[in-house]
Design a protein around this motif. Structure first.
Motif, PDB file in Angstrom:
ATOM      1  N   LEU A 280       6.179 -33.723 -79.739  1.00 59.08           N
ATOM      2  CA  LEU A 280       5.553 -34.984 -80.126  1.00 59.08           C
ATOM      3  C   LEU A 280       5.611 -35.190 -81.631  1.00 59.08           C
ATOM      4  O   LEU A 280       5.792 -36.309 -82.113  1.00 59.08           O
ATOM      5  N   GLU A 281       5.467 -34.117 -82.384  1.00 52.22           N
ATOM      6  CA  GLU A 281       5.520 -34.244 -83.837  1.00 52.22           C
ATOM      7  C   GLU A 281       6.944 -34.505 -84.335  1.00 52.22           C
ATOM      8  O   GLU A 281       7.180 -35.366 -85.173  1.00 52.22           O
ATOM      9  N   VAL A 282       7.888 -33.778 -83.800  1.00 49.54           N
ATOM     10  CA  VAL A 282       9.248 -33.837 -84.338  1.00 49.54           C
ATOM     11  C   VAL A 282      10.005 -35.088 -83.884  1.00 49.54           C
ATOM     12  O   VAL A 282      10.752 -35.682 -84.664  1.00 49.54           O
ATOM     13  N   PHE A 283       9.784 -35.529 -82.633  1.00 52.15           N
ATOM     14  CA  PHE A 283      10.679 -36.523 -82.051  1.00 52.15           C
ATOM     15  C   PHE A 283      10.065 -37.889 -81.742  1.00 52.15           C
ATOM     16  O   PHE A 283      10.716 -38.720 -81.112  1.00 52.15           O
ATOM     17  N   THR A 284       8.834 -38.142 -82.157  1.00 53.11           N
ATOM     18  CA  THR A 284       8.253 -39.464 -81.916  1.00 53.11           C
ATOM     19  C   THR A 284       7.963 -40.166 -83.242  1.00 53.11           C
ATOM     20  O   THR A 284       7.768 -39.526 -84.271  1.00 53.11           O
ATOM     21  N   ASP A 285       7.934 -41.498 -83.181  1.00 50.36           N
ATOM     22  CA  ASP A 285       7.732 -42.293 -84.394  1.00 50.36           C
ATOM     23  C   ASP A 285       6.363 -42.039 -85.024  1.00 50.36           C
ATOM     24  O   ASP A 285       6.241 -41.923 -86.241  1.00 50.36           O
ATOM     25  N   LYS A 286       5.333 -41.974 -84.199  1.00 46.05           N
ATOM     26  CA  LYS A 286       3.971 -41.804 -84.724  1.00 46.05           C
ATOM     27  C   LYS A 286       3.658 -40.356 -85.071  1.00 46.05           C
ATOM     28  O   LYS A 286       2.878 -40.086 -85.978  1.00 46.05           O
ATOM     29  N   GLY A 287       4.242 -39.421 -84.332  1.00 43.95           N
ATOM     30  CA  GLY A 287       3.890 -38.025 -84.537  1.00 43.95           C
ATOM     31  C   GLY A 287       2.448 -37.761 -84.137  1.00 43.95           C
ATOM     32  O   GLY A 287       1.782 -38.614 -83.543  1.00 43.95           O
ATOM     33  N   ILE A 288       1.946 -36.585 -84.462  1.00 47.06           N
ATOM     34  CA  ILE A 288       0.546 -36.252 -84.200  1.00 47.06           C
ATOM     35  C   ILE A 288       0.005 -35.475 -85.395  1.00 47.06           C
ATOM     36  O   ILE A 288       0.762 -35.018 -86.257  1.00 47.06           O
ATOM     37  N   GLY A 289      -1.307 -35.326 -85.446  1.00 48.08           N
ATOM     38  CA  GLY A 289      -1.921 -34.526 -86.498  1.00 48.08           C
ATOM     39  C   GLY A 289      -1.800 -35.159 -87.869  1.00 48.08           C
ATOM     40  O   GLY A 289      -1.723 -36.379 -88.029  1.00 48.08           O
TER      41      GLY A 289
END
Length: 294
Positions: A280-289
């Motif tokens: 989710l962090e590496v491959f999405t536009d919004k990321g997480i955290g």
């Protein structure tokens, strides 16, 4: 058909990141609940394997505090802490090294390999990977005129140099390094080192595209408890000074700052309790955290 289209959209969203990070290194500090929950452990292994298959080079540094505590308790060795750091005498260091290198490290390597990856376990002593010296900690002086007291934490160390030769060799053979945070001194003595600090130092040495710290919190929050999705490097100390950032998050952010100053592009503090947090962090536009940027 809608479900299949949804999958296609996910791949299209990931395409720019697949292109951006192909051939790059991502250093991941693995710890917290993600190392305990069986489903999260498997998700972590699959995330790391996927990174490797698509041309990204993951390097993993792991903790193991709860496992060390469990073994110390069984052996009736009492731990004490000063300024949040475990005082590590000779007997404690033996347990630390046994648990981190002989148990936790091998379990992570075995899981990755079982799920289809190619992982190799290391400690910082292998190939002089993590060179260290005894950490010096100053206590508060008894009076304003008195000099600060030097506190002896035993075999607690700090990184002096990272020797990347063994990591470069493993990368050339498409292996995933899994590193226990035990360093080696000039005299060959082992040192117990905070895993975040080791991850930051290795990320800086490798000029990683990303440093990712998996934690048990959503990320860094402001004074109102709202998640800060991004923090600029030059704002960290002011956020610490006004106590927006406090407690255990302070060393994590300073670790991120040190890594970025050492050449890492971005650092991220993310919630390892989230399923497939790394992807989710590496491959999405919004990321997480929370991301820390220049």
């Amino acid at each position: 058909m809608q479900q299949e289209l949804s999958k296609a959209r996910v791949l299209i969203e990931a395409l720019p990141y697949l292109r951006e990070f192909n051939g790059k290194t991502v250093v991941i500090k693995y710890g917290g609940h993600a190392m305990v929950d069986e489903e999260l452990k498997k998700n972590f292994a699959l995330d790391v394997i996927l990174l490797k298959y698509i041309g990204i080079n993951p390097v993993i540094i792991h903790g193991g505090g709860p496992q060390i505590n469990e073994f110390l308790k069984k052996m009736q060795i009492t731990s004490s802490y000063i300024q949040g750091m475990r005082v590590t005498d000779g007997a404690t260091m033996d347990v630390v090294e046994m648990v981190l290198v002989g148990k936790v490290n091998k379990e992570i390597v075995s899981l990755i390999n079982h799920c289809g990856g190619r992982a190799v376990g290391l400690s910082g002593r292998d190939g002089d990977l993590v060179q260290a010296k005894k950490m010096k900690v100053l206590g508060k002086p008894e009076t304003e005129s008195a000099p600060p007291e030097l506190i002896d934490l035993g075999q607690v160390g700090e990184v002096t140099r990272i020797n990347p030769d063994i990591l470069e060799t493993l990368d050339a053979k498409d292996f995933i390094p899994v590193i226990a945070p035990v360093g080696v001194g000039e005299d060959g003595q082992a040192y117990n080192i905070n895993a975040d600090l080791v991850a930051g130092a290795i990320a800086a040495e490798l000029k990683a595209a990303k440093l990712i710290l998996l934690t048990d919190v959503e990320g860094v929050k402001d004074s109102q408890g709202e998640l800060l999705s991004s923090i600029a490097l030059n704002s960290i100390e002011s956020l610490i000074a006004d106590e927006t950032i406090k407690g255990g998050m302070i060393p994590k952010l300073r670790c991120c700052a040190s890594a970025i100053n050492g050449g890492v592009n971005k650092a991220h503090i993310i919630d390892g309790r989230q399923e497939h947090a790394i992807l989710l962090e590496v491959f999405t536009d919004k990321g997480i955290g929370t991301e820390v940027t220049r």
